[in-house]
Structure formats: structure tokens, C-alpha cells
Design an enzyme around this catalytic site. Structure first.
Site, PDB file in Angstrom:
ATOM      1  N   SER A 190       0.839  -1.190   0.000  1.00 53.45           N
ATOM      2  CA  SER A 190       0.000   0.000   0.000  1.00 53.45           C
ATOM      3  C   SER A 190       0.879   1.246   0.000  1.00 53.45           C
ATOM      4  O   SER A 190       2.044   1.203   0.406  1.00 53.45           O
ATOM      5  CB  SER A 190      -0.907   0.027   1.237  1.00 53.45           C
ATOM      6  OG  SER A 190      -0.135   0.279   2.407  1.00 53.45           O
ATOM      7  N   ASP A 191       0.318   2.359  -0.460  1.00 54.40           N
ATOM      8  CA  ASP A 191       0.957   3.628  -0.185  1.00 54.40           C
ATOM      9  C   ASP A 191       0.717   3.943   1.291  1.00 54.40           C
ATOM     10  O   ASP A 191      -0.070   3.283   1.964  1.00 54.40           O
ATOM     11  CB  ASP A 191       0.399   4.716  -1.099  1.00 54.40           C
ATOM     12  CG  ASP A 191       1.393   5.856  -1.331  1.00 54.40           C
ATOM     13  OD1 ASP A 191       2.273   6.058  -0.472  1.00 54.40           O
ATOM     14  OD2 ASP A 191       1.282   6.540  -2.359  1.00 54.40           O
ATOM     15  N   TRP A 192       1.367   4.961   1.785  1.00 53.84           N
ATOM     16  CA  TRP A 192       1.350   5.245   3.225  1.00 53.84           C
ATOM     17  C   TRP A 192      -0.029   5.725   3.675  1.00 53.84           C
ATOM     18  O   TRP A 192      -0.571   6.689   3.145  1.00 53.84           O
ATOM     19  CB  TRP A 192       2.429   6.266   3.549  1.00 53.84           C
ATOM     20  CG  TRP A 192       3.748   5.650   3.925  1.00 53.84           C
ATOM     21  CD1 TRP A 192       4.487   5.942   5.037  1.00 53.84           C
ATOM     22  CD2 TRP A 192       4.482   4.623   3.235  1.00 53.84           C
ATOM     23  NE1 TRP A 192       5.630   5.170   5.070  1.00 53.84           N
ATOM     24  CE2 TRP A 192       5.647   4.350   3.989  1.00 53.84           C
ATOM     25  CE3 TRP A 192       4.253   3.896   2.069  1.00 53.84           C
ATOM     26  CZ2 TRP A 192       6.586   3.392   3.604  1.00 53.84           C
ATOM     27  CZ3 TRP A 192       5.183   2.942   1.674  1.00 53.84           C
ATOM     28  CH2 TRP A 192       6.324   2.699   2.443  1.00 53.84           C
TER      29      TRP A 192
END
Length: 360
Positions: A190-192
Site C-alpha cells: 500500500s501507499d502510506w
């Protein structure tokens, strides 16, 4: 979230496997010093030089490995650059998907991973909008999805990229395109702060959550960990899916040889980033070569440029700083004449050239 890097995994107890250090980014390491700030990808793409693309990627990988970074969060081909005002366009190579694919696969990913660091291709898929990207959906037709947007990631998969980072925007069934149609064998992260579920994230292909929770202190939304363990225990997430997650993450670690003699993390992002080793080597030479060869020359043959007796010409950005010793001021004054050359240097991330033209 607790660790020296922008992303840190927990160190397992039962096997000899480290806490993975995941760290930005697409033009070299940030929050660390000393490191090299490499020319941005849009410059590297403007070189049209495979050898320089490889050298740039290999040098990035050398610095990442030297500082103990396991996963370097780049290269990027999302955004592709559909909107010229996009704030992240500099992260990608060019607008052209074929050239972007060459930049991703042919040299950057291979260069980085040949140096021993895991590359992370991002952001999958259709990441063309920065504002409100976490609440929007990217509705892309099948042909457009395959030809412009997915094309560079196909090349990334061909290069055996270790990982792929999701974009914030939603895109239905794109995990099937990546893992099933393209045959991607690495892991999807995932992105942050971009994970929003436990079971759905797992069964639709997410393999690693970053940074592991939201950014509250104490953390508020922890979707995996004990929650994923419970989902597997009561059958809403198959055990086979967990086995697949572990296999993908471990395989990428072995893929680039991080199981033998890999350096410890030699810096901390949270105390000024001062590193205990200097990993820059001769990378200034590579940096200068990429910046030099990305110079764009525009010749106004036949009055082709849209300069119809303008009242003013604005050249904006760090590279527009007037340098009288080089004669640039004279060059800019004469640029309106047919047949003269306009020298545009594009080696700063915040560079923007716009020509404001109004008839007299």
C-alpha cells in the site's frame, strides 16, 4: 512505524530475517545525509540513453544498499503525466508510455536490483491526480488502461521488479491485471496510510501494508496484525492467501541476494538523517552526465514556435536564473528571431517553463 526508515517491517522471531527498511525514493534517498540527489526521472527519460538510465539506477541502488535500505520506493511511472500541471510529473520518465517502460524496465529497475536493493514500481494504476486522490476512483476504459497506463508496469514486471506500490485512487480489479494477466510474482504494498480494510485488502491482492497503521499516536486504524490473524482463523481470509503473501515477500528478499552480508541500516530518518557512512562515491559524475544530456534544444525553424511578436517572454524556475557570463541573457533576448536556439535546462524538480505570448 517504529524504526529508522520511512517504512519498517517487524523482525520475525522464528526465522533469520530482518526488519525490512523501506525508503524513498525516485531520485535517490531522502531523509539521509550525505546522499546524492540524482536528476529526476523526467530528465533521465529526456536523455534517451539506456546506458545512463542503467548507471543512474545502479548508483541509486548502490547508495540504498550502502545505507542498509532493503526496498527503494521507486522508480515511478504513475503519474504518466496526462495533466501537465500535475505536481508529481517529475517522478515519471516521460508522457510516452513506451519510453516510460524503457525507463522503468530496461535500465532503472535492472540497475537498482543488480546493485542489491529491491525496486518498487509505483503508483499502480492511473495515479494522475494528487488532490483528493484518496477519495476518488480512476475509471479507465480497458484499452486505455492497457496501452498507456499499464504499459510501463508490464515492462517493470518483465524486469522482475520486486514490489509494486498501489496508488491512493481506486481502480476496480486492477490486482487481477497485475498478478494474473501480467504474471507479477513480487509483492504489492500500500501507499502510506492508504489501506482501508482487513479482509478485502487481503483477498484482493495486497501483500504488505505501509506503514502498518494510520499516522495517529497511538495508532488508530490497524487493519492487519492481529486483525488479519483473526480473519484467517475464522476463514474470511484463506490461509493460502497468507502463505502467498509470505512467499512473495520472502522471494523478493532472496531475488536480489539480501540474505547474505547485507549492511545494517546506517541512518535514521527522524534525527536529521546523518549517516555513519558516505555512500556517494563518484555518483556526481553520473548525475552531471544525466543532467547535461537532458538539455532540450528547441529551434524556431519557420517560426514554428507560438511566438507571434509577444510583448513578454517568461522563463520560470531555478534554471531561469540569469547568468550573464554565459551569454544566456543575450540568448533569451534573441530567441524570438527565426532560426535561433532556445536552451532549456531541465534539471530541477520544481522547474516549469511557460511562454506567455500576447500580440502587440
Amino acid at each position: 512505524m517504529n524504526g529508522p526508515c520511512v517504512g519498517n517491517t517487524y523482525k520475525p522471531v522464528l526465522i533469520d530475517y530482518p526488519s525490512l527498511c523501506l525508503h524513498d525514493g525516485p531520485l535517490g534517498l531522502r531523509f539521509a545525509n550525505p546522499v546524492t540527489a540524482f536528476p529526476v526521472a523526467i530528465n533521465a527519460g529526456a536523455d534517451w540513453d539506456k546506458e545512463l538510465l542503467y548507471a543512474r539506477g545502479a548508483a541509486m541502488g548502490e547508495e540504498a544498499k550502502g545505507l542498509g535500505v532493503h526496498v527503494q520506493l521507486g522508480p515511478a511511472s504513475g503519474p504518466l503525466g496526462k495533466n501537465p500541471d500535475g505536481g508529481r510529473n517529475w517522478e515519471g520518465f516521460p508522457v510516452d508510455p513506451y519510453l516510460a517502460g524503457i525507463g522503468m524496465e530496461e535500465k532503472t529497475i535492472r540497475g537498482m536490483q543488480d546493485s542489491g536493493v529491491q525496486a518498487c514500481a509505483k503508483h499502480w494504476l492511473g495515479n494522475e491526480q494528487e488532490h483528493y486522490c484518496d477519495t476518488m476512483s480512476s475509471n479507465i476504459g480497458d484499452r486505455a488502461m492497457h496501452e498507456p497506463y499499464a504499459w510501463p508496469f508490464i515492462d517493470a514486471v518483465r524486469a522482475n521488479v520486486a514490489s509494486v506500490m498501489c496508488s491512493y485512487n481506486k481502480r476496480q480489479y486492477s490486482h487481477k491485471l497485475l498478478k494474473e494477466e501480467m504474471g507479477f510474482r513480487g509483492y504489492i504494498m500500500s501507499d502510506w496510510d492508504a489501506q482501508h480494510s482487513t479482509v478485502q485488502s487481503a483477498v484482493t491482492g495486497l501483500d504488505m501494508t505501509m506503514p502498518g497503521s494510520d499516522f495517529n499516536n497511538p495508532p488508530g486504524s490497524i487493519f492487519w496484525g492481529s486483525n488479519l490473524e483473526a480473519a484467517i482463523a475464522h476463514g474470511s481470509t484463506p490461509q493460502a492467501r497468507l502463505d502467498d503473501i509470505v512467499t512473495r515477500v520472502l522471494a523478493s528478499w532472496y531475488l536480489v541476494g539480501q540474505d547474505e552480508g547485507y549492511p545494517d541500516v546506517a541512518f535514521s530518518s527522524w534525527n536529521g538523517g546523518e549517516a555513519s557512512v558516505d555512500v556517494t562515491g563518484d555518483h556526481a559524475t553520473i548525475t552531471r552526465a544525466v543532467a547535461r544530456d537532458s538539455i532540450v534544444l528547441v529551434k524556431n525553424d519557420g517560426n514554428a514556435l507560438p511566438l507571434q511578436k509577444p510583448k513578454s517572454l517568461a522563463i520560470i524556475g531555478q534554471d531561469a536564473i540569469q547568468n550573464t557570463s554565459s551569454g544566456l541573457s543575450t540568448l533569451f533576448r534573441n530567441v524570438l528571431l527565426p532560426g535561433t536556439w532556445l536552451r532549456v535546462v531541465v534539471d530541477e524538480a520544481d522547474f516549469l517553463l511557460r511562454i506567455y505570448s500576447t500580440a502587440k
